[in-house]
Design an enzyme around this catalytic site. Structure first.
Site, PDB file in Angstrom:
ATOM      1  N   GLY A  17       0.847  -1.189   0.000  1.00  9.28           N
ATOM      2  CA  GLY A  17       0.000   0.000   0.000  1.00  9.28           C
ATOM      3  C   GLY A  17       0.882   1.237   0.000  1.00  9.28           C
ATOM      4  N   GLN A  41       2.801  10.060   1.311  1.00  7.17           N
ATOM      5  CA  GLN A  41       4.100   9.396   1.488  1.00  7.17           C
ATOM      6  C   GLN A  41       5.072   9.734   0.357  1.00  7.17           C
ATOM      7  OE1 GLN A  41       2.327   5.282   2.260  1.00  7.17           O
ATOM      8  NE2 GLN A  41       4.135   5.266   3.586  1.00  7.17           N
ATOM      9  N   CYS A  51       5.437  -0.139   7.551  1.00  8.33           N
ATOM     10  CA  CYS A  51       5.103   1.054   6.767  1.00  8.33           C
ATOM     11  C   CYS A  51       6.354   1.509   6.035  1.00  8.33           C
ATOM     12  CB  CYS A  51       4.609   2.161   7.707  1.00  8.33           C
ATOM     13  SG  CYS A  51       4.182   3.682   6.849  1.00  8.33           S
ATOM     14  N   LEU A  52       6.210   1.844   4.754  1.00 15.63           N
ATOM     15  CA  LEU A  52       7.365   2.273   3.956  1.00 15.63           C
ATOM     16  C   LEU A  52       8.000   3.540   4.535  1.00 15.63           C
ATOM     17  CD1 LEU A  52       6.016   1.690   0.325  1.00 15.63           C
ATOM     18  CD2 LEU A  52       7.632   0.253   1.601  1.00 15.63           C
ATOM     19  N   HIS A 107      -4.979   1.420   7.339  1.00 15.68           N
ATOM     20  CA  HIS A 107      -3.636   1.994   7.468  1.00 15.68           C
ATOM     21  C   HIS A 107      -3.449   3.151   6.469  1.00 15.68           C
ATOM     22  CE1 HIS A 107       0.911   1.379   8.022  1.00 15.68           C
ATOM     23  NE2 HIS A 107       0.838   2.171   6.962  1.00 15.68           N
ATOM     24  N   GLU A 108      -3.857   2.920   5.227  1.00 12.63           N
ATOM     25  CA  GLU A 108      -3.649   3.937   4.182  1.00 12.63           C
ATOM     26  C   GLU A 108      -4.587   5.134   4.365  1.00 12.63           C
ATOM     27  OE1 GLU A 108      -1.012   3.610   2.565  1.00 12.63           O
ATOM     28  OE2 GLU A 108      -0.718   1.480   3.015  1.00 12.63           O
ATOM     29  N   HIS A 163      -3.202   7.437   6.841  1.00 14.34           N
ATOM     30  CA  HIS A 163      -2.158   8.303   6.276  1.00 14.34           C
ATOM     31  C   HIS A 163      -2.777   9.589   5.726  1.00 14.34           C
ATOM     32  CE1 HIS A 163       1.738   6.375   6.448  1.00 14.34           C
ATOM     33  NE2 HIS A 163       1.308   5.240   5.903  1.00 14.34           N
TER      34      HIS A 163
HETATM   35 CO    CO Z   1       2.175   3.344   5.851  1.00 16.08          CO
END
Ligand code: CO
Length: 195
Positions: free
Chosen positions: A46, A51, A100-101, A142-143, A146
């Site tokens: 994701g 991000q 998470c990236l 989660h996304e 963000h």
């Molecule tokens: Co994330």
């Protein structure tokens, strides 16, 4: 298609609330293609627009649907481009170990709803609906967080967050310093361009 830079915590854009997408034009399509290339390159399941520094309500996901089943070939949802998402209902509870990236090396158990019904728009602006459970439901939550400036670390208890953050900062000192340096240079260049 271009691979974009993924920002890491504590970049301030991760705290920003993103705004609704109003135009479903070629610019949006190019950005969605860049996000796909970026998610692919980073091997993520994701990716939210902020991000990569764009504060619009967009995320992409491509989530394994048979993870942990022991099958060699991983089946996934396929790439789903989500614009202006809304969770219209949620049920149950599920504890899942998330990464998470934007937090390299960190993984923590987070409590989420086990099932969610999501409404969103695709790249043409058409309204789509999806009923998700398990990891797909976790990824959606989660996304979507963000896009509201919330990261998975904000979902931990204050005690767990403190320990996780201390470890993250210890492990990523260099990365964080490099990012801060790049941001400073970017700001300086922008200033010079104005002057
Ligand atoms: Co994330």
């Amino acid at each position: 298609m271009a691979v974009l830079d993924v920002v890491t915590f504590p970049h301030p854009v991760l705290k920003q609330k993103c705004s609704e997408v109003l135009r479903f034009d070629a610019e949006l399509h190019a950005f969605l293609d860049d996000m796909a290339a970026t998610m692919n390159e980073a091997d993520g399941i994701g990716l939210a627009a902020n991000q990569v520094g764009v504060t619009q309500r967009i995320f992409l996901m491509d989530v394994p649907t048979n993870r942990g089943s022991g099958e060699k070939e991983v089946k996934t949802t396929g790439r789903i481009e989500v614009v202006n998402p809304k969770i219209v209902s949620m049920r149950g509870e599920l504890k899942y170990e998330e990464g998470c990236l934007s937090f390299p090396g960190m993984s923590e158990f987070v409590m989420r709803a086990a099932e969610v019904d999501l409404e969103y728009q695709d790249r043409t602006g058409a309204v789509q609906k999806v009923a998700a459970r398990g990891l797909v439901a976790v990824c959606i939550q989660h996304e979507l967080d963000h896009l509201d400036g919330i990261t998975f670390v904000d979902r931990l208890s204050p005690f767990k967050r403190k320990i996780a953050m201390r470890e993250y900062l210890r492990q990523n000192r260099e990365l964080i310093d490099d990012q801060a340096m790049r941001e400073k240079q970017k700001a300086r260049r922008a200033q010079q361009n104005v002057g």
